[in-house]
Design a protein around this motif. Sequence first.
Motif, mmCIF file in Angstrom:
data_model
loop_
_atom_site.group_PDB
_atom_site.id
_atom_site.type_symbol
_atom_site.label_atom_id
_atom_site.label_comp_id
_atom_site.label_asym_id
_atom_site.label_seq_id
_atom_site.Cartn_x
_atom_site.Cartn_y
_atom_site.Cartn_z
ATOM 1 N N TYR A 408 3.391 4.582 -9.985
ATOM 2 C CA TYR A 408 3.732 3.901 -11.233
ATOM 3 C C TYR A 408 3.997 2.418 -10.993
ATOM 4 O O TYR A 408 3.481 1.561 -11.719
ATOM 5 N N TYR A 409 4.803 2.104 -9.971
ATOM 6 C CA TYR A 409 5.206 0.718 -9.747
ATOM 7 C C TYR A 409 4.172 -0.084 -8.963
ATOM 8 O O TYR A 409 4.214 -1.323 -8.977
ATOM 9 N N LEU A 410 3.256 0.585 -8.272
ATOM 10 C CA LEU A 410 2.166 -0.085 -7.561
ATOM 11 C C LEU A 410 0.845 0.486 -8.075
ATOM 12 O O LEU A 410 0.218 1.316 -7.415
ATOM 13 N N PRO A 411 0.426 0.095 -9.277
ATOM 14 C CA PRO A 411 -0.775 0.691 -9.883
ATOM 15 C C PRO A 411 -1.996 0.555 -8.971
ATOM 16 O O PRO A 411 -2.158 -0.439 -8.262
ATOM 17 N N GLY A 412 -2.820 1.574 -9.007
ATOM 18 C CA GLY A 412 -4.038 1.569 -8.213
ATOM 19 C C GLY A 412 -3.978 2.451 -6.986
ATOM 20 O O GLY A 412 -5.001 2.693 -6.338
ATOM 21 N N LEU A 413 -2.786 2.954 -6.642
ATOM 22 C CA LEU A 413 -2.681 3.868 -5.516
ATOM 23 C C LEU A 413 -3.216 5.245 -5.887
ATOM 24 O O LEU A 413 -3.162 5.642 -7.041
ATOM 25 N N ARG A 414 -3.685 5.957 -4.894
ATOM 26 C CA ARG A 414 -4.150 7.334 -5.109
ATOM 27 C C ARG A 414 -3.868 8.134 -3.852
ATOM 28 O O ARG A 414 -3.670 7.581 -2.766
ATOM 29 N N ASN A 415 -3.867 9.456 -3.984
ATOM 30 C CA ASN A 415 -3.652 10.313 -2.827
ATOM 31 C C ASN A 415 -4.859 10.262 -1.900
ATOM 32 O O ASN A 415 -6.013 10.313 -2.356
ATOM 33 N N LEU A 416 -4.583 10.160 -0.612
ATOM 34 C CA LEU A 416 -5.646 10.254 0.376
ATOM 35 C C LEU A 416 -5.993 11.720 0.561
ATOM 36 O O LEU A 416 -5.127 12.537 0.855
ATOM 37 N N ARG A 417 -7.256 12.038 0.369
ATOM 38 C CA ARG A 417 -7.659 13.453 0.368
ATOM 39 C C ARG A 417 -7.547 14.046 1.763
ATOM 40 O O ARG A 417 -7.609 13.351 2.779
#
Length: 503
Positions: A408-417
């Motif tokens: 939420y606070y660092l938009p653009g992050l995603r889980n590393l598969r």
Amino acid sequence: MSAVAYQAEVSSAPARGHLRGWWPLWAVLALAAALRLSTLGLQSFWYDEAFTPVHVLHASLGATLHSVVHTENSPPLWYLIAWLDVRLFGDGELALRLPSALAGIATVGVAWAIGRELAGPRCALACAALVAVNPLFVWYSQEARVYALFALTCAVAMLCCLRARREPTRGRMAAFALSGSLALLTHYFSAFLLAGMALWLLRDRASRRAALGAITVLAVVGLALLPLIVAQGGHGTQWIGRWALSGRLQAIPQYYLTGYSGAPLGHGVELLVALPLVAGLLLGARQLRGSGGAAAALPALLIAGTGILIPLALAVVGADYLAPRNLVAAMIPVTAAAAVLLAAPGTGRAPWALAAASAVAFLAVSVDVDLSPRLQRGNWRGVAHALGRGGAARALSTVELGAAPLEYYLPGLRNLRRGAAVNVDEIDETGYAPLRASAGRAPASGFSLSERLDVDGLIVYRFLAATPRAVSEAALRRHVITLAHPEVLVPGSAHVTSAAARG
């Protein structure tokens, strides 16, 4: 709602008496609003709050409802309100928490009306004041989740039930059916409280026949929710079973006395808060015993009893969803019963003074939460600020409860598969105590510790490498600083490859 009802109750009084009856209600509502609104954005989102805008709320209402089915474990009403709220005001902390704050303030007004219905004006003031300053109700009035609305809808249903029992007209029964249906559409634990309300209506011959239609409506709404309950399948409730039932039972009174985050205050403070309340209840019960005034607390005790004992019985037989926060609405009838014993006609000045002392103790704890970071939600906003935006060549490992706030606070992050690798020159590890013995050691060859930060109890280790290096998801997941379940996040533009292909 309660203000309108109260006005109707006293409309025949002289103007001066009418005004005298109104000002305590407005004073308590002003205090409730000040506690809830003045610090609404003080704390950062924690996991559950951040999860809503990151993973549940979408531009499309249909996509949002689909997420509710597949990622949540509550009925849809609160999410519909949150979806509309985001369309109007955005998804900032203040905007997403505002519906809960308004619901919390409204609950104070409804508590006034409940107290008046049970035992008159003094009971109304005691009930409203205790709800206004109780740290548990203040906490959930500042959380962007369902619980404040849960408390409000159940309080309204209780008020409608009491009035329908006193005057079992078709209109009052319809109001009970409508308010109870809204409660069911807000939180599944409403059913246990509504069971007590139904028993109270069926107990009296005068209201029994009139209540059957309303109870049938509630049963139909409950049955209509069963497919949703099955589809949701208890998402995210596994933590309940991992928390010992004895610990949860001990937490229920602790939550009520010192709030959701009050455990660090210790049992000494908990006892200090409890003493005037318990003394007032015992003294009030003794004074009312001869007059029969304590009987006014019976409906509140019945409703609170079914709201707490039924889920406890289900937990014992294996259907265990008994989390203390799921009982927040049951604390409304608990408070109403306490208000009867503290302030009903027939109680003297001593219980009233002890009620005031209890309210002051509650208020002190609520204010302490605003002043003490150790009593607040984890400061993931501060962690995100410390980490900064960074570049594409970065990986973050964190505890599971930190993933959604950081997204939420660092938009653009995603889980590393799983099974992937990522080229990074910076690895940031975040979490909280207890830390592993390996915390501070380099997570991969070529990396060295750059800095260690403590953000109000949340720990950050930053590791840097001279040039980007390929690090596997498995290595990042193994090397975490805490004992909690880990998550690995990377920027959406990170260079991700298959670990197998790299090998």
